[in-house]
Write a protein that holds these residues in place. Structure first.
Motif, short mmCIF file in Angstrom:
data_model
loop_
_atom_site.label_atom_id
_atom_site.label_comp_id
_atom_site.label_asym_id
_atom_site.label_seq_id
_atom_site.Cartn_x
_atom_site.Cartn_y
_atom_site.Cartn_z
N CYS A 123 0.84 -1.19 0.00
CA CYS A 123 0.00 0.00 0.00
C CYS A 123 0.88 1.25 0.00
O CYS A 123 2.02 1.22 0.49
N GLU A 146 -3.88 -8.12 6.51
CA GLU A 146 -4.06 -6.79 5.95
C GLU A 146 -4.28 -6.88 4.44
O GLU A 146 -3.38 -7.27 3.71
N GLN A 148 -6.36 -4.24 2.88
CA GLN A 148 -6.87 -2.94 2.46
C GLN A 148 -5.83 -1.86 2.70
O GLN A 148 -5.00 -1.96 3.60
N CYS A 149 -5.90 -0.81 1.86
CA CYS A 149 -5.07 0.37 2.05
C CYS A 149 -5.94 1.47 2.65
O CYS A 149 -7.07 1.69 2.21
N VAL A 150 -5.43 2.16 3.65
CA VAL A 150 -6.18 3.20 4.32
C VAL A 150 -5.48 4.55 4.14
O VAL A 150 -4.25 4.63 4.12
N TYR A 152 -5.91 8.21 5.95
CA TYR A 152 -6.61 8.87 7.05
C TYR A 152 -5.96 10.22 7.40
O TYR A 152 -4.75 10.38 7.34
N LYS A 169 -1.01 6.89 5.73
CA LYS A 169 -1.42 5.93 4.73
C LYS A 169 -0.69 4.63 5.01
O LYS A 169 0.47 4.64 5.44
N CYS A 171 -1.30 -0.08 5.35
CA CYS A 171 -2.11 -1.29 5.25
C CYS A 171 -2.97 -1.43 6.50
O CYS A 171 -2.53 -1.09 7.61
N CYS A 177 -11.52 -0.93 8.10
CA CYS A 177 -12.13 0.32 7.65
C CYS A 177 -13.58 0.41 8.09
O CYS A 177 -14.10 1.50 8.30
N ASN A 196 -10.41 7.08 3.75
CA ASN A 196 -10.73 6.32 2.54
C ASN A 196 -10.00 4.99 2.58
O ASN A 196 -8.87 4.89 3.08
N CYS A 197 -10.63 3.98 2.02
CA CYS A 197 -10.01 2.67 1.94
C CYS A 197 -10.16 2.08 0.54
O CYS A 197 -11.20 2.26 -0.10
N THR A 198 -9.12 1.40 0.10
CA THR A 198 -9.13 0.73 -1.20
C THR A 198 -8.48 -0.64 -1.03
O THR A 198 -7.83 -0.91 0.00
#
Length: 201
Positions: A123, A146, A148-150, A152, A169, A171, A177, A196-198
């Motif tokens: 990430c 882990e 997802q990438c966050v 914040y 930013k 993992c 999230c 946001n999370c991807t």
């Protein structure tokens, strides 16, 4: 003994819907690994969460190489029996371990969330003391769990009482999230400007 909000909710639900409740210990200690001052709360068993149990959470986060620990007991939820992790690779990381059981016994099991191996995902990563967000300064390897990438940015009160601007930013564990700042040990979100999370790649 005064009724807690959760206890009152449980009584109300029992009257109108014949809901069941389970008694759980409730406490939160910062800087230690055992809860000594414990209250009893009634946790409502909801139709959408029939497996509700009492939960013990042993947790810590690292901020600028300073480790902040806490231990809490409460009603169980979707956080049961897993490691909650957030990895930035830049001086801000979270590790917490949860366990749900019928006795809510004192446990210190953060060790099971240490020494996690990487899972091949990466990430964008960064960490700054600001509420304006941070720019990518590379990537970080995600560890077990882990996916997802966050991204914040906001203002957070940590377990030592200090209020800090925070942007990062990295993992985050699957489902992290959805939990939001409940997954940050001993922390309280004061203000949020970005969250946001991807999917991690």
């Amino acid at each position: 003994m005064k009724f807690s909000y959760i206890g009152a909710l449980c009584v109300f639900m029992t009257l109108i819907a014949a809901a069941q409740c389970i008694p759980c210990n409730e406490c939160w200690v910062v800087g230690g690994t055992e809860c000594c001052d414990v209250n009893i709360i009634e946790c409502p068993i909801l139709p959408e969460q029939p497996e509700l149990q009492c939960m013990t959470m042993s947790e810590y986060c690292v901020v600028d190489d300073k480790e902040l620990r806490s231990m809490r007991k409460t009603c169980g939820n979707q956080l049961c029996n897993l490691c909650i992790t957030l990895t930035t690779g830049h001086g801000f990381n979270v590790r917490a371990s949860t366990q749900c059981n019928s006795t809510n016994a004192d446990l210190n099991f953060t060790e099971r969330c240490n020494n996690l191996t990487t899972n091949g995902l990466k990430c964008p990563s960064c960490y700054e003391k600001t509420t304006d967000g941070c720019k990518d300064v590379g990537t970080v390897d995600c560890v077990q769990g882990e996916t997802q990438c966050v991204d914040y940015a906001g203002e957070v009160q940590f377990s030592d009482g200090s209020v800090n601007p925070l942007s990062f930013k990295g993992c985050i564990v699957t489902g992290g999230c959805d939990v939001g700042f409940l997954g940050l040990p001993g922390s309280k979100e004061i203000k949020r400007t970005t969250f946001n999370c991807t999917a991690a790649n």
